[in-house]
Design a protein around this motif. Structure first.
Motif, PDB file in Angstrom:
ATOM      1  N   ASP A  55       0.272  -5.934   3.597  1.00  0.00           N
ATOM      2  CA  ASP A  55       0.899  -6.664   3.198  1.00  0.00           C
ATOM      3  C   ASP A  55       2.090  -6.790   1.998  1.00  0.00           C
ATOM      4  N   LYS A  57       3.558  -8.886  -0.462  1.00  0.00           N
ATOM      5  CA  LYS A  57       3.032 -10.113  -0.992  1.00  0.00           C
ATOM      6  C   LYS A  57       1.445 -10.303  -1.898  1.00  0.00           C
ATOM      7  N   GLU A  60       2.321  -7.914  -6.803  1.00  0.00           N
ATOM      8  CA  GLU A  60       3.418  -8.223  -7.409  1.00  0.00           C
ATOM      9  C   GLU A  60       4.130  -6.967  -7.758  1.00  0.00           C
TER      10      GLU A  60
END
Length: 63
Positions: A55, A57, A60
């Motif tokens: 994923d 998340k 950054e």
């Protein structure tokens, strides 16, 4: 005629991970379109060098 459609799009992005540093990877976006206009992003993920799907998340976006 279909009013809504789900489309998958892949593009290259620069990401930053604490363990690997800066990397350029393919990020896949799954978006919902209504009447040809993008409404929202349902999911986005990236694939690692070893074929594992992660994923986005945990990474950054670098500036």
């Amino acid at each position: 005629m279909r009013l809504s459609k789900i489309k998958r799009e892949t593009k290259y992005e620069k990401r930053y991970s604490v363990t690997m540093g800066e990397l350029t990877t393919q990020v896949t976006y799954i978006k919902r379109y209504i009447l040809g206009l993008p409404v929202r992003t349902l999911h986005k993920y990236r694939e690692t060098y070893y074929g594992k799907v992660k994923d986005c998340k945990d990474c950054e976006i670098t500036a």
